[in-house]
Design a protein around this motif. Structure first.
Motif, PDB file in Angstrom:
ATOM      1  N   ILE A  63      -7.141 -24.089 -53.390  1.00  0.00           N
ATOM      2  CA  ILE A  63      -8.040 -24.743 -54.347  1.00  0.00           C
ATOM      3  C   ILE A  63      -8.533 -23.642 -55.267  1.00  0.00           C
ATOM      4  O   ILE A  63      -8.986 -22.588 -54.809  1.00  0.00           O
ATOM      5  CB  ILE A  63      -9.236 -25.435 -53.658  1.00  0.00           C
ATOM      6  CG1 ILE A  63      -8.761 -26.594 -52.773  1.00  0.00           C
ATOM      7  CG2 ILE A  63     -10.234 -25.935 -54.702  1.00  0.00           C
ATOM      8  CD1 ILE A  63      -9.871 -27.250 -51.972  1.00  0.00           C
ATOM      9  N   SER A  64      -8.418 -23.889 -56.565  1.00  0.00           N
ATOM     10  CA  SER A  64      -8.896 -22.885 -57.521  1.00  0.00           C
ATOM     11  C   SER A  64      -9.954 -23.498 -58.424  1.00  0.00           C
ATOM     12  O   SER A  64      -9.831 -24.638 -58.858  1.00  0.00           O
ATOM     13  CB  SER A  64      -7.730 -22.328 -58.345  1.00  0.00           C
ATOM     14  OG  SER A  64      -7.042 -23.351 -59.017  1.00  0.00           O
ATOM     15  N   PHE A  65     -10.993 -22.722 -58.659  1.00  0.00           N
ATOM     16  CA  PHE A  65     -12.057 -23.101 -59.576  1.00  0.00           C
ATOM     17  C   PHE A  65     -11.969 -22.165 -60.773  1.00  0.00           C
ATOM     18  O   PHE A  65     -12.089 -20.949 -60.630  1.00  0.00           O
ATOM     19  CB  PHE A  65     -13.426 -23.006 -58.895  1.00  0.00           C
ATOM     20  CG  PHE A  65     -13.594 -23.998 -57.777  1.00  0.00           C
ATOM     21  CD1 PHE A  65     -13.969 -25.306 -58.046  1.00  0.00           C
ATOM     22  CD2 PHE A  65     -13.360 -23.626 -56.465  1.00  0.00           C
ATOM     23  CE1 PHE A  65     -14.120 -26.229 -57.020  1.00  0.00           C
ATOM     24  CE2 PHE A  65     -13.503 -24.544 -55.428  1.00  0.00           C
ATOM     25  CZ  PHE A  65     -13.888 -25.837 -55.705  1.00  0.00           C
ATOM     26  N   ASP A  66     -11.735 -22.736 -61.928  1.00  0.00           N
ATOM     27  CA  ASP A  66     -11.462 -21.999 -63.164  1.00  0.00           C
ATOM     28  C   ASP A  66     -12.745 -21.853 -63.974  1.00  0.00           C
ATOM     29  O   ASP A  66     -13.341 -22.847 -64.371  1.00  0.00           O
ATOM     30  CB  ASP A  66     -10.406 -22.766 -63.970  1.00  0.00           C
ATOM     31  CG  ASP A  66      -9.944 -22.057 -65.216  1.00  0.00           C
ATOM     32  OD1 ASP A  66     -10.541 -21.035 -65.597  1.00  0.00           O
ATOM     33  OD2 ASP A  66      -8.969 -22.544 -65.820  1.00  0.00           O
ATOM     34  N   GLY A  75     -12.431 -16.768 -62.030  1.00  0.00           N
ATOM     35  CA  GLY A  75     -12.298 -17.901 -61.131  1.00  0.00           C
ATOM     36  C   GLY A  75     -12.361 -17.523 -59.676  1.00  0.00           C
ATOM     37  O   GLY A  75     -12.345 -16.343 -59.309  1.00  0.00           O
ATOM     38  N   ASP A  76     -12.440 -18.561 -58.858  1.00  0.00           N
ATOM     39  CA  ASP A  76     -12.423 -18.433 -57.403  1.00  0.00           C
ATOM     40  C   ASP A  76     -11.190 -19.172 -56.899  1.00  0.00           C
ATOM     41  O   ASP A  76     -10.977 -20.347 -57.237  1.00  0.00           O
ATOM     42  CB  ASP A  76     -13.665 -19.062 -56.780  1.00  0.00           C
ATOM     43  CG  ASP A  76     -14.951 -18.346 -57.171  1.00  0.00           C
ATOM     44  OD1 ASP A  76     -14.904 -17.113 -57.351  1.00  0.00           O
ATOM     45  OD2 ASP A  76     -15.991 -19.024 -57.281  1.00  0.00           O
ATOM     46  N   ILE A  77     -10.407 -18.479 -56.085  1.00  0.00           N
ATOM     47  CA  ILE A  77      -9.185 -19.056 -55.526  1.00  0.00           C
ATOM     48  C   ILE A  77      -9.309 -19.024 -54.009  1.00  0.00           C
ATOM     49  O   ILE A  77      -9.322 -17.950 -53.400  1.00  0.00           O
ATOM     50  CB  ILE A  77      -7.934 -18.293 -55.999  1.00  0.00           C
ATOM     51  CG1 ILE A  77      -7.808 -18.375 -57.520  1.00  0.00           C
ATOM     52  CG2 ILE A  77      -6.689 -18.839 -55.305  1.00  0.00           C
ATOM     53  CD1 ILE A  77      -6.691 -17.517 -58.101  1.00  0.00           C
ATOM     54  N   PHE A  78      -9.413 -20.200 -53.408  1.00  0.00           N
ATOM     55  CA  PHE A  78      -9.507 -20.344 -51.958  1.00  0.00           C
ATOM     56  C   PHE A  78      -8.119 -20.637 -51.409  1.00  0.00           C
ATOM     57  O   PHE A  78      -7.434 -21.535 -51.904  1.00  0.00           O
ATOM     58  CB  PHE A  78     -10.442 -21.497 -51.598  1.00  0.00           C
ATOM     59  CG  PHE A  78     -11.879 -21.260 -51.961  1.00  0.00           C
ATOM     60  CD1 PHE A  78     -12.774 -20.793 -51.007  1.00  0.00           C
ATOM     61  CD2 PHE A  78     -12.328 -21.493 -53.252  1.00  0.00           C
ATOM     62  CE1 PHE A  78     -14.112 -20.576 -51.339  1.00  0.00           C
ATOM     63  CE2 PHE A  78     -13.660 -21.272 -53.593  1.00  0.00           C
ATOM     64  CZ  PHE A  78     -14.553 -20.814 -52.636  1.00  0.00           C
ATOM     65  N   ILE A  79      -7.711 -19.890 -50.388  1.00  0.00           N
ATOM     66  CA  ILE A  79      -6.382 -20.054 -49.801  1.00  0.00           C
ATOM     67  C   ILE A  79      -6.510 -20.189 -48.288  1.00  0.00           C
ATOM     68  O   ILE A  79      -7.093 -19.332 -47.629  1.00  0.00           O
ATOM     69  CB  ILE A  79      -5.471 -18.858 -50.148  1.00  0.00           C
ATOM     70  CG1 ILE A  79      -5.237 -18.801 -51.659  1.00  0.00           C
ATOM     71  CG2 ILE A  79      -4.144 -18.954 -49.387  1.00  0.00           C
ATOM     72  CD1 ILE A  79      -4.463 -17.586 -52.122  1.00  0.00           C
ATOM     73  N   SER A  80      -5.924 -21.263 -47.751  1.00  0.00           N
ATOM     74  CA  SER A  80      -5.857 -21.439 -46.298  1.00  0.00           C
ATOM     75  C   SER A  80      -4.636 -20.703 -45.778  1.00  0.00           C
ATOM     76  O   SER A  80      -3.505 -21.097 -46.058  1.00  0.00           O
ATOM     77  CB  SER A  80      -5.758 -22.921 -45.928  1.00  0.00           C
ATOM     78  OG  SER A  80      -5.412 -23.034 -44.556  1.00  0.00           O
ATOM     79  N   VAL A  81      -4.863 -19.651 -44.997  1.00  0.00           N
ATOM     80  CA  VAL A  81      -3.732 -18.900 -44.448  1.00  0.00           C
ATOM     81  C   VAL A  81      -2.994 -19.718 -43.398  1.00  0.00           C
ATOM     82  O   VAL A  81      -1.785 -19.538 -43.213  1.00  0.00           O
ATOM     83  CB  VAL A  81      -4.160 -17.517 -43.907  1.00  0.00           C
ATOM     84  CG1 VAL A  81      -4.626 -16.623 -45.044  1.00  0.00           C
ATOM     85  CG2 VAL A  81      -5.234 -17.619 -42.853  1.00  0.00           C
ATOM     86  N   GLU A  82      -3.677 -20.649 -42.756  1.00  0.00           N
ATOM     87  CA  GLU A  82      -2.998 -21.546 -41.803  1.00  0.00           C
ATOM     88  C   GLU A  82      -1.987 -22.427 -42.529  1.00  0.00           C
ATOM     89  O   GLU A  82      -0.859 -22.613 -42.070  1.00  0.00           O
ATOM     90  CB  GLU A  82      -4.007 -22.432 -41.080  1.00  0.00           C
ATOM     91  CG  GLU A  82      -4.860 -21.713 -40.069  1.00  0.00           C
ATOM     92  CD  GLU A  82      -5.850 -22.651 -39.411  1.00  0.00           C
ATOM     93  OE1 GLU A  82      -5.696 -22.887 -38.192  1.00  0.00           O
ATOM     94  OE2 GLU A  82      -6.763 -23.142 -40.113  1.00  0.00           O
TER      95      GLU A  82
END
Length: 139
Positions: A63-66, A75-82
């Motif tokens: 999910i990225s917030f631009d 921006g903030d980029i959230f990444i699920s490593v799972e």
């Protein structure tokens, strides 16, 4: 400036290499790197954000917030490593390759690339592949 934040035990080994690569991609698109935060987390963490902010009750890998201002990317980029690990297995690629693809996917969104239509998805995938080829220059 790129900041790497960890909400899980996972840590990337090559923050400086990734930062140089990402900055080169941004500059190749005629844009300027501002403050970009990568937040690596697990499925539960990202699912909560997906529900709370996007009203989507699904798992996702990114999910990225631009917060772009003109040509300066923030921006903030959230990444699920799972999710990245599961997708790497599903697509029969290495975890590192899938992680790099997901990391640059968020940046490409900031650069204006979309992935809602089939033609947009094809262009996004081509740009991701081009960027992954460029990553080898920073190894």
């Amino acid at each position: 400036m790129i900041n790497y934040n960890y909400e899980t035990d996972f840590k990337i080994d090559n923050e400086q290499q990734n930062s140089q690569w990402i900055q080169s991609v941004i500059e190749s698109e005629g844009l300027v790197m501002g403050d970009i935060n990568y937040i690596f987390c697990d499925d539960d963490y990202l699912h909560k954000i997906n529900v709370e902010f996007l009203d989507h009750d699904t798992l996702t890998d990114i999910i990225s917030f631009d917060y772009k201002v003109g040509k300066i990317l923030h921006g903030d980029i959230f990444i699920s490593v799972e999710r990245v690990a599961d997708n790497a297995s599903d697509f029969d690629v290495s975890f590192d390759q899938e992680l790099s693809r997901v990391m640059i996917h968020g940046i490409l969104h900031y650069c204006g690339y979309k992935d809602k239509t089939e033609s947009d998805k094809a262009l996004m995938r081509q740009k991701e592949n081009d960027c992954l080829e460029k990553l080898a220059q920073f190894s």
